[in-house]
Design an enzyme around this catalytic site. Structure first.
Site, PDB file in Angstrom:
ATOM      1  CB  SER A  37     -20.731 -16.830  70.810  1.00  0.00           C
ATOM      2  OG  SER A  37     -22.147 -16.913  70.823  1.00  0.00           O
ATOM      3  CE  LYS A  39     -26.419 -16.482  69.725  1.00  0.00           C
ATOM      4  NZ  LYS A  39     -25.214 -16.277  68.886  1.00  0.00           N
ATOM      5  CD  GLU A 164     -31.458 -14.950  66.948  1.00  0.00           C
ATOM      6  OE1 GLU A 164     -32.421 -14.151  66.889  1.00  0.00           O
ATOM      7  OE2 GLU A 164     -30.331 -14.612  67.318  1.00  0.00           O
TER       8      GLU A 164
END
Length: 281
Positions: A37, A39, A164
Site C-alpha cells: 500500500s 507504508k 514492523e
C-alpha cells in the site's frame, strides 16, 4: 508529495501518489494498510532515504526535494532513527559494545564517549550490562533486535521510525518491545512512527493513524475515528483490534457499547458497568 520508482524508465511505477500529511512533534503515529500500500515507501521519505519525485518533504527545518544533495543529509539521518523489519540482520561488529558505538563514532563522537553511550543504551533497551562484551551473534533473536535498536537510539534521534519492529517475535517478546517504545515516547518525549499490521498495537499505543492504499493516503485520524466503521476497514483489507472484535461479538448477547471499546481497559470498564447495573438483556 509523490514518488515514482525508476522514474523516467520503462519500468517506472508509482510508489506514492499525492500524499499530504503532517506528523506532529511528540506524537505516536501508526501507519497501516495492506501489503504493497506504500507504508514502507512513505517511511523511507522520513529521513530522506528516498526523495520525492515531485513535491517536498519537510523534516524539521530542512526541505527535501528531488534535487536535494545527498552529501548534506547526515543531520537528518541522526535526527530521524530508522528501525527496519528484522533489524538484527544489520548487526555486524564483533561485540555488542562496538556495534552500538559504530553509529555515534561514524557521526564524529569520540570513542570513549561512544562506549559510554553504548552502555547507557543497553540499559535503555532492557539488556544486562554483561552483553556489552559478547558477540551479538551469541544472543537470542529478541536480544539481537534490542541491540540493533540500541544502535539506532545511540544516535540520540528525536524521531524513531519503526517498520514492523516486532515481526517474528513471540507474544511476550512483542509485548515487551512495544512497552519499551512506549516508555521512550512517554519519558523522553520521542516522536514515534510505527508501521504495523497489528491493529491491537494501533489501539493501545497510537494517538494518530495514517491509512495507506495503493500509494494514496486514504484516511487519517485518531484510532477511534479509524476503527469506527468495520465495513470500511474490511473493504480496505484491514481488521478491528481484538478487543473491539470481542465487544462486537458481545453485542449479540445483549451488551451495548458506546463507544466501541478499543483496549482491554475500556472493555473491562464498560462490562463492569453493564454487569453491575444489569444493562444487558
Amino acid at each position: 508529495m509523490s514518488f515514482t520508482y525508476q522514474a523516467g524508465t520503462p519500468f517506472a511505477g508509482d510508489g506514492l501518489k499525492d500524499v499530504t500529511t503532517t506528523i506532529k512533534d511528540g506524537s505516536y503515529t501508526a501507519i497501516i494498510g495492506h501489503t504493497g500500500s506504500g507504508k514502507s515507501t512513505l517511511l523511507q521519505h522520513l529521513n530522506a532515504l528516498l526523495k520525492p519525485t515531485t513535491g517536498t518533504v519537510t523534516i524539521g527545518d530542512r526541505v527535501i526535494t528531488n534535487e536535494t544533495n545527498n552529501k548534506n543529509l547526515k543531520p537528518i539521518r541522526q535526527q530521524v532513527g530508522m528501525v527496519f523489519q528484522f533489524a538484527e540482520n544489520q548487526l555486524f561488529e564483533q561485540t555488542v559494545a562496538k556495534d552500538i558505538a559504530f553509529g555515534p563514532e561514524n557521526f564524529g563522537m569520540a570513542s570513549a564517549e561512544a562506549e559510554k553511550q553504548a552502555a547507557a543504551m543497553v540499559d535503555l533497551v532492557g539488556l544486562p550490562q554483561d552483553v556489552l562484551e559478547k558477540s551479538p551473534f551469541d544472543l537470542s533473536g529478541g536480544q539481537m533486535r534490542r541491540v540493533a535498536i540500541a544502535g539506532v537510539l545511540a544516535m540520540k534521534p528525536t524521531v524513531l521510525v519503526l517498520d514492523e519492529p516486532t515481526a517474528g517475535l513471540d507474544p511476550a517478546g512483542r509485548n515487551d518491545m512495544m512497552k519499551m517504545f512506549q516508555r521512550l515516547h512517554e519519558k523522553q518525549g520521542m516522536t514515534i512512527v510505527l508501521v504495523t499490521h497489528q491493529m491491537d498495537d494501533v489501539a493501545d499505543y497510537a494517538d494518530h493513524v495514517l491509512v495507506m492504499d495503493e500509494g494514496h493516503l486514504i484516511k487519517e485520524g485518531t484510532p477511534r475515528e479509524i476503527f469506527q466503521n468495520e465495513q470500511w476497514l474490511e473493504n480496505h483489507q484491514l481488521g478491528l483490534p481484538k478487543t473491539a472484535a470481542m465487544a462486537r461479538d458481545l453485542t449479540k448477547q445483549g451488551f451495548r457499547f458506546d463507544p466501541l471499546p478499543l483496549t482491554t481497559d475500556e472493555l473491562a470498564d464498560q462490562l463492569a458497568k453493564q454487569i453491575g447495573g444489569g444493562a444487558h438483556d
